[in-house]
Design a protein around this motif. Sequence first.
Motif, PDB file in Angstrom:
ATOM      1  N   ILE A  26     -12.066   0.527   3.818  1.00 20.06           N
ATOM      2  CA  ILE A  26     -12.120   0.845   3.524  1.00 20.06           C
ATOM      3  C   ILE A  26     -13.552   1.017   2.728  1.00 20.06           C
ATOM      4  O   ILE A  26     -14.652   0.252   2.812  1.00 20.06           O
TER       5      ILE A  26
ATOM      6  N   GLU B  86       0.711  -0.700   0.152  1.00 14.59           N
ATOM      7  CA  GLU B  86       0.029  -0.623  -0.342  1.00 14.59           C
ATOM      8  C   GLU B  86       1.397   1.448  -0.484  1.00 14.59           C
ATOM      9  O   GLU B  86       2.304   1.410   0.305  1.00 14.59           O
ATOM     10  N   GLN B  87       0.487   2.232  -0.725  1.00 17.20           N
ATOM     11  CA  GLN B  87       1.721   3.535  -1.250  1.00 17.20           C
ATOM     12  C   GLN B  87       0.804   4.993  -0.650  1.00 17.20           C
ATOM     13  O   GLN B  87      -0.540   4.282  -2.559  1.00 17.20           O
ATOM     14  N   GLY B  88       1.018   5.857  -0.148  1.00 17.02           N
ATOM     15  CA  GLY B  88      -0.047   7.294  -1.219  1.00 17.02           C
ATOM     16  C   GLY B  88      -1.181   7.122  -0.017  1.00 17.02           C
ATOM     17  O   GLY B  88      -1.824   6.224   0.661  1.00 17.02           O
ATOM     18  N   GLN B  89      -1.807   8.610  -0.194  1.00 19.28           N
ATOM     19  CA  GLN B  89      -3.463   8.641  -0.346  1.00 19.28           C
ATOM     20  C   GLN B  89      -4.286   8.872  -1.346  1.00 19.28           C
ATOM     21  O   GLN B  89      -3.754   8.924  -2.017  1.00 19.28           O
ATOM     22  N   GLY B  90      -5.114   9.297  -0.859  1.00 22.41           N
ATOM     23  CA  GLY B  90      -6.219   9.404  -1.912  1.00 22.41           C
ATOM     24  C   GLY B  90      -7.336   8.380  -2.194  1.00 22.41           C
ATOM     25  O   GLY B  90      -7.491   7.555  -1.270  1.00 22.41           O
ATOM     26  N   THR B  91      -7.979   8.393  -3.388  1.00 18.51           N
ATOM     27  CA  THR B  91      -8.943   7.870  -3.916  1.00 18.51           C
ATOM     28  C   THR B  91      -7.881   6.511  -3.857  1.00 18.51           C
ATOM     29  O   THR B  91      -7.340   5.731  -4.230  1.00 18.51           O
ATOM     30  N   PRO B  92      -9.125   5.016  -2.840  1.00 12.98           N
ATOM     31  CA  PRO B  92      -7.975   3.924  -3.051  1.00 12.98           C
ATOM     32  C   PRO B  92      -8.012   3.082  -4.426  1.00 12.98           C
ATOM     33  O   PRO B  92      -9.255   2.760  -5.478  1.00 12.98           O
TER      34      PRO B  92
ATOM     35  N   TYR C 128      -3.145   8.540  -6.106  1.00 10.45           N
ATOM     36  CA  TYR C 128      -3.688   7.827  -5.237  1.00 10.45           C
ATOM     37  C   TYR C 128      -3.351   6.767  -4.117  1.00 10.45           C
ATOM     38  O   TYR C 128      -2.028   7.016  -4.224  1.00 10.45           O
ATOM     39  N   ARG C 129      -4.575   6.029  -3.977  1.00 11.51           N
ATOM     40  CA  ARG C 129      -3.645   4.777  -2.421  1.00 11.51           C
ATOM     41  C   ARG C 129      -3.928   3.625  -2.971  1.00 11.51           C
ATOM     42  O   ARG C 129      -5.154   3.238  -3.129  1.00 11.51           O
TER      43      ARG C 129
ATOM     44  N   SER D 201       1.166   7.173  -6.763  1.00 10.15           N
ATOM     45  CA  SER D 201       1.098   6.479  -5.189  1.00 10.15           C
ATOM     46  C   SER D 201       1.202   7.870  -4.984  1.00 10.15           C
ATOM     47  O   SER D 201       0.643   8.773  -3.532  1.00 10.15           O
TER      48      SER D 201
ATOM     49  N   ILE E   9      -2.919   0.572  -3.814  1.00 13.13           N
ATOM     50  CA  ILE E   9      -2.983  -1.119  -2.914  1.00 13.13           C
ATOM     51  C   ILE E   9      -2.914  -2.135  -3.729  1.00 13.13           C
ATOM     52  O   ILE E   9      -3.716  -2.359  -4.631  1.00 13.13           O
TER      53      ILE E   9
END
Length: 267
Positions: free
Chosen positions: A87, A15-21, A46-47, A43, A49
């Motif tokens: 989520i 999992e890397q980053g943040q925001g819309t999965p 966006y998140r 990433s 995964i």
Amino acid sequence: MPTVSLNSFKLHFVEQGQGTPLVCLHGFPLNHAMWKEQLAGLSYCYRVIAPDLQGFGQSELATSNSERLTMEQLADDVNALLDVLGITEPIVLCGLSMGGYVAWQFAKKYPSRLKGLIQCDTRAIADTPEGVANRHRLAGLVLENGAEVVSTAMLPNLFAAITSERQQAAISQMRDIIHANSPRTIAAALRGMAERPDVRAWLPQCDVPSLLICGIDDKISTVTEMQEMARSMPRANLVVVPEAGHMAPLENPAVVNAAIVEFIKQL
Ligand code: MLT
């Protein structure tokens, strides 16, 4: 790499980053690492995964699926992963080839969890009787002789000729990934793919915004086949990726990542 317990087995994911999965489902018989260019390149916004699907990579194969790993089961695993991660917002689901077969099942069963669907180098049609017989034969050979049987059969068809020349390191990484998967998982997934349903008649009902991506030299899921899929879907566009075969996201990440960003921006 984090692990979650899903019912009777442990599932690994990155999992890397943040925001819309943005949940990325790998092809057969690979693992999350085939998405390394999307993890690195997307990433920032966006998140991202990327699970190792059940039995593949570092994820375990539940005993109940040791004979047959269905695409529906793998879709249920994705649903359970989202629950465990808490989520609740709609996700963008992105599958490649076998990951795409899983994504169709997810879209049919859990449509309210989807904000967008990205299908890379995948098919909607079921296997022909000959294809089914080949999968069962290959499953037997893998159990007898190991994963090398499948890497020998598949690797020549994964990359476009032009990337085969340029990306020897990526090809050898895919070979190592295939060899690291257990013959039991490979055989179970072959049997599961052999019985996957034909979803062509359902495509007109798939009203989630969709992006279809196909490497121009894909020999497994061809541009013509993906064009037909896009035409059947009410809200789909197709992007044909130059200098790429079946592994378009790995072979030409600049074009694929730009198409994904553009697609998600419009959702
Ligand atoms: C894949 O890349 O996942 C495979 O080509 C799928 C298949 O064998 O149908």
